[in-house]
Design an enzyme around this catalytic site. Structure first.
Site, PDB file in Angstrom:
ATOM      1  N   ARG A 172       0.830  -1.210   0.000  1.00  0.00           N
ATOM      2  CA  ARG A 172       0.000   0.000   0.000  1.00  0.00           C
ATOM      3  C   ARG A 172       0.865   1.261   0.000  1.00  0.00           C
ATOM      4  O   ARG A 172       0.557   2.250   0.657  1.00  0.00           O
ATOM      5  CB  ARG A 172      -0.955   0.011   1.204  1.00  0.00           C
ATOM      6  N   SER A 245     -11.774  -0.765   2.565  1.00  0.00           N
ATOM      7  CA  SER A 245     -11.003  -1.048   3.780  1.00  0.00           C
ATOM      8  C   SER A 245     -10.384   0.243   4.311  1.00  0.00           C
ATOM      9  O   SER A 245      -9.630   0.908   3.603  1.00  0.00           O
ATOM     10  CB  SER A 245      -9.906  -2.071   3.484  1.00  0.00           C
ATOM     11  N   GLU A 342      -5.808   3.436   5.598  1.00  0.00           N
ATOM     12  CA  GLU A 342      -5.489   3.346   4.172  1.00  0.00           C
ATOM     13  C   GLU A 342      -5.802   4.648   3.448  1.00  0.00           C
ATOM     14  O   GLU A 342      -4.999   5.127   2.662  1.00  0.00           O
ATOM     15  CB  GLU A 342      -6.243   2.179   3.520  1.00  0.00           C
TER      16      GLU A 342
END
Length: 350
Positions: A172, A245, A342
């Site tokens: 990520r 998410s 995130e």
């Protein structure tokens, strides 16, 4: 809201952003710049109203939480062309503009007989956003298939081409996330194989394929299985505001993992991104702390998936951020594990 239209770009003042973020929170851009032709970008950025101001790039707004009004200018790319620019014996290079819908690109690649992106089906967002977060799901991440990212370098004021190594992809993570003020992504080239070893050993994909009766699965079958699973587990952001998410799965040293498992024997652990590292399930940690399905006002956690923070209607970005902070703090207190968001937090600090 007032508009100024130019060749290849349009500038709007006092633009509402509720329709431009998937949490559907209210926010206002002092200036909103829509770029239709990337070659017009240098001219657009030199406009006196926005020259030198902070820039926030929004694709579909699926990976941001607007906890306040963004400073400066919000930039949206409307270039939505997709094409195969090179054919090889065993792969092809597909080029897509930054404004292309991500799921539409996945479907396009499958229609062309190409594989690699099937596990990433139905992820909300645009092509221009996918390298920033190095989007991943069901055992795949997009950085493994990126050939070149085309971007405008605000430092050199030049258009540049960055290969996968230049992009510094991690879990990520990427150079674009590490230097958010430098690069403006205008297009991405993908190296997609004709034949590809399918990733089936993650999060119920084999079971879903069996339910579908797809015993000899191809890439399109895997994509459909992922679509089915995501639709069951994740709320549609067009119906219920969310950004997928909200927390990353924590990556921890093996020693810390072992200590946690000694105290919490049922804690699931997955392989990390490198040797000597393991990955925990943020969803499991959050559920164990009692947050799954909890709602306070219009801020809440999805009852289907503990990783998904949702806006049931009129929650503000600040309220959602406060809710997320309290989730992370409860996990830290119980497990001594730090959860990281995130989405990019705009208008406040995490």
């Amino acid at each position: 809201m007032s508009d100024a239209v130019h060749t290849g770009w349009q500038l709007s003042e006092q633009a509402p952003l509720r329709a431009l973020n998937t949490f559907h929170v209210e926010a206002t851009a002092r200036w909103l710049l829509n770029v239709h032709a990337p070659e017009a970008l240098p001219q657009a950025l030199a406009a006196p109203e926005i020259a030198g101001q902070p820039l926030l790039v929004l694709g579909s707004g699926s990976n941001v939480l607007l906890a306040g009004d963004p400073p400066g200018c919000v930039l949206c790319f409307d270039n939505r062309q997709t094409s195969i620019i090179a054919h090889r014996a065993d792969h092809a290079i597909v080029r897509a503009g930054a404004g292309v819908n991500w799921h539409a690109l996945v479907l396009y690649s499958l229609q062309q007989g190409l594989s690699g992106l099937e596990n990433l089906a139905l992820i909300p967002g645009t092509v221009g956003a996918c390298p920033i977060q190095n989007i991943g799901a069901y055992g795949a991440q997009v950085g493994d298939f990126i050939h070149v990212v085309e971007a405008f370098d605000r430092h050199s004021q030049q258009f540049v081409r960055l290969d996968a190594a230049d992009c510094a992809f991690g879990y990520r993570d990427s150079v674009f996330k590490q230097q958010p003020e430098r690069y403006l992504i205008v297009a991405v080239e993908f190296n997609l194989p004709l034949l590809h070893e399918l990733r089936l050993d993650y999060a119920g994909i084999r079971e879903e394929l069996a339910r579908m009766g797809a015993e000899l699965a191809g890439a399109a079958d895997v994509a459909q299985a992922v679509i089915n699973i995501r639709r069951r587990k994740l709320p549609d952001p067009d119906v219920l505001g969310n950004a997928g998410s909200f927390f990353k799965n924590p990556l921890l040293p093996s020693e810390q993992i072992a200590a946690l498992q000694a105290s919490f024997a049922d804690m699931p652990v997955y392989p990390g991104e490198q040797a000597g590292q393991g990955k925990l399930s943020a969803a499991w940690l959050i559920e164990q702390c009692g947050w799954k399905g909890r709602r306070e006002g219009d801020a809440g956690v999805s009852p289907e998936h503990a990783l998904v923070l949702v806006n049931y209607g009129t929650a503000t970005g600040a309220q959602l951020l406060d809710f997320a902070r309290r989730i992370a703090e409860s996990v830290r207190e119980r497990y001594s594990v730090i959860l990281e968001p995130e989405p990019r937090i705009i208008g406040a600090h995490w």
